[in-house]
Design an enzyme around this catalytic site. Structure first.
Site, mmCIF file in Angstrom:
data_model
loop_
_atom_site.group_PDB
_atom_site.id
_atom_site.type_symbol
_atom_site.label_atom_id
_atom_site.label_comp_id
_atom_site.label_asym_id
_atom_site.label_seq_id
_atom_site.Cartn_x
_atom_site.Cartn_y
_atom_site.Cartn_z
ATOM 1 C CG ASN A 1 37.971 -5.458 0.324
ATOM 2 O OD1 ASN A 1 37.657 -5.948 1.405
ATOM 3 N ND2 ASN A 1 38.405 -4.228 0.228
ATOM 4 C CG ASP B 1 46.916 -5.913 1.348
ATOM 5 O OD1 ASP B 1 46.444 -5.408 2.381
ATOM 6 O OD2 ASP B 1 47.626 -6.935 1.347
ATOM 7 C CG MET C 1 35.870 0.742 5.587
ATOM 8 S SD MET C 1 37.235 1.840 5.157
ATOM 9 C CE MET C 1 36.356 3.112 4.212
ATOM 10 C CB CYS D 1 32.677 -8.426 10.290
ATOM 11 S SG CYS D 1 33.270 -7.472 11.718
#
Length: 321
Positions: free
Chosen positions: A203, A205, A19, A103
């Protein structure tokens, strides 16, 4: 059973996402402390490494206790991407090199990088194939469902990545056009898992241990990557890891305060107090989200300037309970 990515053994399927602005060494050390099977750094720019940016090179420093560790790079031009991948391969202590094709932010898209590359499978194959051919460490790819809902091509892209030697794929269950809005569609994670023979990491939620278990069950993925749900909440990492260790950790408000302070201390050591405390203004409040008096704590935290200020706010918060 441990997960293997190339020759890298990952003891449990709890993976911490790369992140931006979060997954620095201070954060990664906490993630490992809380049982993460693998941690990833915040993505770095190929161009920044190519032009020897000291700030970016410093982002590629790691702690001995972080392994297994993945370092992620983004870019578009083959020459500079390969240079950056070789830098990570030869001059850092990472175990895995991850290439970002997920991204969604405009700055990255304008550079024809990140999820922009979902538009062109053939070019992505050429680019990622060049990375694989020029490094010794396993190469993985993180991607999205597609660029938008009219061009969902993650299954085809996953097959293409496997064909050029990628050792694992992480799939975020949104398109680029969704950004971080709406809901992640896990059904495509299952489709990708069924289409390739390499490990697939799901990946999107996953904000609770129940979400973690459900993603594994519904998709058949090999591991789950935790992202925004663990910012200021490394306790979720531990909850998920406890499923595999047989342990059961419980954390008090005092524990949250201790970890928040540890995060700040490590960040100060890494980046200097001025920069670290500026970052902690936002990060610290996450540690107390949903707890009593957290709104007042958040307001007080927004004006801190020093480590002493942070400690004082924590003490005031403790006294208010």
């Amino acid at each position: 059973m441990p997960l293997k990515i190339g020759d890298v053994v990952i003891e449990n399927p709890v993976i911490v996402a790369p992140m931006a602005g979060v997954s620095n060494m201070a954060f990664r050390k906490i993630a490992k402390q809380f049982g993460a099977g693998m941690v990833c750094n915040e993505m770095v720019s190929d161009k920044a490494l190519f032009y020897h940016s000291l700030k970016t090179e410093e982002m590629c420093v790691s702690d001995a206790g972080e392994h297994p560790l993945s370092f992620q790079v983004f870019g578009h031009d083959i020459e500079t991407v390969v240079f950056a991948a070789k830098y990570l391969d030869e001059q850092t202590d990472c175990d895995i090199i991850d290439f970002n094709m997920g991204c969604p932010v405009n700055k990255v898209i304008k550079a024809k990088a990140g999820s922009y590359l979902m538009k062109d499978i053939e070019y992505a194959k050429e680019l990622v194939g060049a990375i694989v051919q020029n490094v010794k460490k396993p190469v993985t790819v993180k991607m999205r469902l597609g660029f938008d809902e009219d061009h969902i091509n993650c299954v085809e892209m996953a097959k293409a990545m496997e064909s050029v030697g990628v050792k694992a794929i992480t799939l975020h269950g949104r398109t680029r056009s969704q950004m971080y809005n709406g809901h992640a569609d896990w059904s495509y994670i299952k489709k990708v898992k069924e289409a390739v023979s390499i490990p697939v990491i799901g990946n999107g939620d996953v904000r609770s241990v129940e979400d973690f278990k459900r993603m594994l069950e519904e998709t058949g993925c090999d591991a789950v990557m935790l992202g925004r749900g663990i910012i200021g909440n490394p306790f979720l990492i531990q909850e998920c890891a406890d499923l595999y260790s047989g342990q059961n950790h419980e954390f008090s408000i005092e524990d949250r305060m201790d970890i928040c302070l540890q995060h700040a201390n490590d960040l100060c050591a890494q980046k200097g107090e001025k920069v670290a405390i500026r970052e902690m203004r936002g990060l610290a409040s996450w540690y107390f989200k949903g707890l009593p008096n957290s709104h007042a704590f958040k307001n007080a935290m927004s004006s801190i300037n020093t480590l002493v200020d942070l400690k004082a706010v924590l003490e005031l918060y403790k006294a208010s309970l």
